[in-house]
Design a protein around this motif. Structure first.
Motif, PDB file in Angstrom:
ATOM      1  N   PHE A   1      -2.450   9.410  11.916  1.00 17.44           N
ATOM      2  CA  PHE A   1      -3.256   8.393  12.614  1.00 17.44           C
ATOM      3  C   PHE A   1      -3.180   7.063  11.878  1.00 17.44           C
ATOM      4  O   PHE A   1      -3.226   6.004  12.475  1.00 17.44           O
ATOM      5  N   MET A   2      -3.073   7.140  10.569  1.00 16.23           N
ATOM      6  CA  MET A   2      -3.024   5.901   9.787  1.00 16.23           C
ATOM      7  C   MET A   2      -1.617   5.315   9.715  1.00 16.23           C
ATOM      8  O   MET A   2      -1.455   4.134   9.428  1.00 16.23           O
TER       9      MET A   2
ATOM     10  N   PHE B   1       0.847  -1.194   0.000  1.00 15.86           N
ATOM     11  CA  PHE B   1       0.000   0.000   0.000  1.00 15.86           C
ATOM     12  C   PHE B   1       0.879   1.238   0.000  1.00 15.86           C
ATOM     13  O   PHE B   1       1.963   1.213   0.594  1.00 15.86           O
TER      14      PHE B   1
ATOM     15  N   ASN C   1      -8.710   4.906  11.634  1.00  9.41           N
ATOM     16  CA  ASN C   1      -8.026   3.790  12.296  1.00  9.41           C
ATOM     17  C   ASN C   1      -6.738   3.498  11.557  1.00  9.41           C
ATOM     18  O   ASN C   1      -6.681   3.649  10.339  1.00  9.41           O
TER      19      ASN C   1
ATOM     20  N   PRO D   1      -0.074   6.336   3.650  1.00  9.94           N
ATOM     21  CA  PRO D   1      -1.083   7.394   3.760  1.00  9.94           C
ATOM     22  C   PRO D   1      -0.470   8.635   4.418  1.00  9.94           C
ATOM     23  O   PRO D   1       0.569   8.540   5.072  1.00  9.94           O
TER      24      PRO D   1
ATOM     25  N   PHE E   1       2.212   1.698  10.810  1.00  8.69           N
ATOM     26  CA  PHE E   1       2.454   1.379   9.401  1.00  8.69           C
ATOM     27  C   PHE E   1       3.877   0.895   9.171  1.00  8.69           C
ATOM     28  O   PHE E   1       4.124  -0.066   8.451  1.00  8.69           O
TER      29      PHE E   1
ATOM     30  N   ASP F   1      -7.191   1.626   8.446  1.00  9.21           N
ATOM     31  CA  ASP F   1      -7.737   2.286   7.256  1.00  9.21           C
ATOM     32  C   ASP F   1      -6.673   2.475   6.177  1.00  9.21           C
ATOM     33  O   ASP F   1      -6.986   2.684   5.009  1.00  9.21           O
ATOM     34  N   ALA F   2      -5.406   2.407   6.584  1.00  7.72           N
ATOM     35  CA  ALA F   2      -4.323   2.521   5.603  1.00  7.72           C
ATOM     36  C   ALA F   2      -4.453   1.433   4.538  1.00  7.72           C
ATOM     37  O   ALA F   2      -3.930   1.574   3.433  1.00  7.72           O
ATOM     38  N   PHE F   3      -5.150   0.351   4.877  1.00  2.00           N
ATOM     39  CA  PHE F   3      -5.228  -0.783   3.953  1.00  2.00           C
ATOM     40  C   PHE F   3      -6.555  -0.862   3.216  1.00  2.00           C
ATOM     41  O   PHE F   3      -6.994  -1.927   2.796  1.00  2.00           O
ATOM     42  N   LEU F   4      -7.200   0.280   3.085  1.00  2.00           N
ATOM     43  CA  LEU F   4      -8.439   0.346   2.305  1.00  2.00           C
ATOM     44  C   LEU F   4      -8.184   1.181   1.056  1.00  2.00           C
ATOM     45  O   LEU F   4      -7.153   1.835   0.931  1.00  2.00           O
TER      46      LEU F   4
END
Ligand SMILES: Cc1ncc(C[n+]2csc(CCOP(=O)(O)OP(=O)(O)O)c2C)c(N)n1
Lengths: 346, 304
Positions: free
Chosen positions: A300-301, A293, B294, A296, A305, B297-300
């Motif tokens: 928060f995301m 991915f 959340n 982002p 990560f 959500d990075a994985f949506l």
């Protein structure tokens, strides 16, 4: 006096320019008051505006210009504040820089060094944080170098500058903040080389760039709390690869974890593992890499990560089929800044 | 006023992303907004706040985006450099210099294929003219007769590097492009009426003739390239220029003019200010109180 990574880059470029008057250094921001995060400050003062200059946002042509000049004996250092900006120059890098020597039967050298910086954290987002080294390691004819520890940095950069081939030199932005009390004493070595930075008998960890810092931290905890003895190989040069040092280590430890800074699919490490799969292993080797991915922007995301020393420890335990896990509360850990005093914005 | 508040609050470290402010460059997009319609499509760059707001972009969602919140216009994925408001025809921005220009001609192509009456608007800085994508795109727009308004805001600097280190002195892109066969307009940005007319004419040209047009406006960025503060202590910009542009602050001049023309206007201006302050306070409150995304959500949203 302490030096940091950015000063060492500056000193190395400066040294190379005084060693050989054919070395030139340019790119966006090279002569501005921030000097590419301090790495090119004062160079123009020392070497003049013919050899050190700022440039328009024309990445593809700047690269072609470097290639053309190098064909006639100039030794260019081209600087990009982000790897993502250098993507505009893929045509010149892949179709010309990587090919010219081969295409004309080895008669012409392209001794250019292209510095690219990758961002991390503080809302760098999808197009200021990409670790696309695999894109370059995929191309025969390019040398790909990714420094990690500050003590080896000057030698690595100096060797890249004077290498007779195109070198893609990728720096993680967070490394710029690392410090050392060691003296500045670079030498010139043949590229590629790899470095064993700690010896151990239970598992070999192959890593590079910023993740080497996290692996070092992990290895101390693995030893103290889990009695796992790690051998670390800091790759430093990703392409080409000299397999011997890797094979010797794996033959000894019989176990392997590869730690990458990029997306797992098509990653540099998955490719290296394919090459090493001919060896015998006690447990199945594994790769710790990033998910498939983009990064982002929102902090928060990105909270969980990135991989860090904790994920390295747990992946190592998993690889060795040790049931225990290392747990620390990461809720208050600030994950998106390299150092406390960093206040953004770039 | 929106960006002054961003600037004031940046050090709270709740806006954890790079911000490129448009303070000093607001008036040109505001003038354009007097003519554009919702269905006109617009695309922009890293410095997009003023473009987004002048196209009617939602303020609450913009601030929430900079705060990295779920309620942001890009749901926290993009941050300050990636604003979008599809309902208002603001179709996004790119953080790579010059990278959004080809998209604007694509939008122009779509508009042409559909036969709609609207236009595509492409904002960029003079730095983007240095990328190959710029000249490739204007060439395509002319050849394919696309209804695109190329809106160049020339603030004379790319980060800290002045234009004379990057482009030939006194080069006129208006001349270059009109020689290529494109209609062009240029305003030195020092006179409100001049700027107003040029922007209006440029917009109307594309709208009526269904052909591309290049519009260049000189302007000055009052704060640093990236970040909330003033950076003139770095000494890369000429102090004289700074003073000069301060004197021709068109917004202040306009305000003076309005005050002079009618006494009761001072009440009106005061009211607009209060109203804006209310909206801004509300937006920051909204952003601060909004739900966080959340980590998962990075994985949506990678694929449809
Ligand atoms: C391809 C690319 N090169 C370099 C950068 C770094 N960069 C970010 S903003 C900027 C300045 C561009 O100047 P201009 O287009 O005039 O816009 P301004 O910032 O002045 O509004 C640069 C060089 C980038 N984002 N993308």
């Amino acid at each position: 006096m302490k030096n940091n990574f950015a000063n060492f880059i500056n000193k190395t470029i400066s040294l190379s320019m005084s060693m050989n008057k054919n070395v030139i250094c340019f790119g966006l921001g090279v002569t501005d008051p921030k000097g590419v995060f301090g790495t090119t400050l004062n160079l123009q003062k020392k070497f003049g505006s013919a050899r050190v200059f700022d440039a328009p946002a024309s990445e593809n042509s700047l690269t072609g210009m470097s290639i053309g000049a190098s064909m006639l004996g100039t030794i260019p250092i081209l600087n990009h504040q982000r790897l993502d900006f250098a993507l505009l120059s893929l045509d010149q890098i892949i179709n010309n820089a990587a090919k010219w020597h081969y295409l004309y039967g080895g008669q012409i050298n392209i001794p250019i060094t292209i510095r690219m910086i990758t961002g991390r954290g503080w809302g760098q987002g999808p197009t200021h944080s990409q670790n696309l080294q695999a894109l370059f390691t995929h191309i025969p004819g390019l040398k790909v170098v990714m420094p990690s520890l500050i003590d080896d940095l000057p030698t690595l950069l100096l060797s890249s500058i004077f290498d007779k081939n195109p070198v893609i030199f990728i720096e993680n932005r967070w490394l710029h903040f690392s410090e050392t009390k060691k003296k500045f004493k670079p030498s010139i070595r043949n590229l590629p080389y790899h470095r064993k930075i700690s010896s151990g008998k239970n598992i070999t960890i192959i890593c590079y760039s910023y993740m080497t810092i996290e692996v070092l931290k992990a290895s101390k905890i693995l030893k103290k709390e889990f009695r796992v003895d790690v051998e670390i190989i800091d790759l430093v040069c990703l392409s080409p690869i000299k397999e011997k040092i890797l094979i010797d280590s794996i033959k000894k430890t019989k176990n392997l974890l590869l730690v990458d800074t990029s997306y797992i699919t098509g990653s540099f490490s998955s490719n290296l593992l394919a090459k090493l799969s001919k060896l015998d292993f006690e447990h199945k080797p594994q790769i710790l890499a990033m998910p498939d991915f983009p990064e982002p922007t929102s902090s928060f995301m990105t909270k969980y990560f990135y991989n860090n020393y904790i994920s390295v420890i747990n992946k190592t335990l998993d690889t060795l089929k040790i049931k225990k896990r290392y747990k620390v509360n990461q809720n208050n850990h600030i994950h998106d800044k390299p150092v406390d005093y960093y206040m953004g914005p770039f | 006023m929106v960006e002054e508040t961003i600037s004031k609050k940046y050090s709270e470290q709740k806006m954890r992303c790079p911000v490129h402010l448009s303070i000093g460059q607001e008036i040109a997009p505001s003038i354009l907004s007097l003519f554009t319609e919702k269905k006109d499509k617009c695309i922009s760059t890293h410095r997009c706040h003023a473009h987004y707001l002048s196209k009617g972009g939602n303020l609450d969602k913009m601030i929430a985006e900079i705060y990295g919140k779920k309620t942001g216009c890009s749901k926290g994925y993009g941050g300050s450099m990636h604003l979008i408001d599809i309902k208002k025809g603001f179709m996004g921005t790119s953080a790579i210099v010059g990278s959004s220009i080809p998209l604007s001609i694509g939008m122009g192509l779509n508009i042409k294929l559909k036969g709609s009456k609207n236009i595509s608007i492409c904002y960029f800085g003079e730095g983007a003219r240095e990328e190959g994508a710029f000249i490739e795109s204007v060439n395509l727009a002319i050849v394919k007769e696309l209804p695109v308004l190329f809106f160049c805001e020339n603030n004379y600097y790319s980060v800290y590097t002045s234009i004379d280190q990057r482009q030939p002195k006194n080069a006129s892109y208006n001349k270059i492009l009109s020689n290529l066969g494109m209609k062009t307009f240029y305003s030195r940005g020092k006179n409100f009426d001049d700027m107003y007319i040029k922007i209006k004419n440029a917009y109307n040209f594309v709208k009526k003739k269904r052909l591309p047009c290049y519009l260049e406006i000189d302007c000055y960025r009052n704060v640093e390239h990236c970040g909330p503060y003033n950076d003139d202590h770095l000494g890369y910009r000429n102090k004289e220029d700074f003073k000069k542009w301060k004197n021709i602050d068109l917004i202040r001049n306009l305000e003076k003019f309005i005050l002079k023309s009618k006494n009761s206007n001072s009440k009106l201006i005061k009211k607009i200010r209060e109203n804006n302050k209310y909206k801004i306070d509300k937006a920051f409150y909204f952003a601060d109180k909004s739900a966080k995304p959340n980590p998962s959500d990075a994985f949506l949203n990678l694929f449809k």
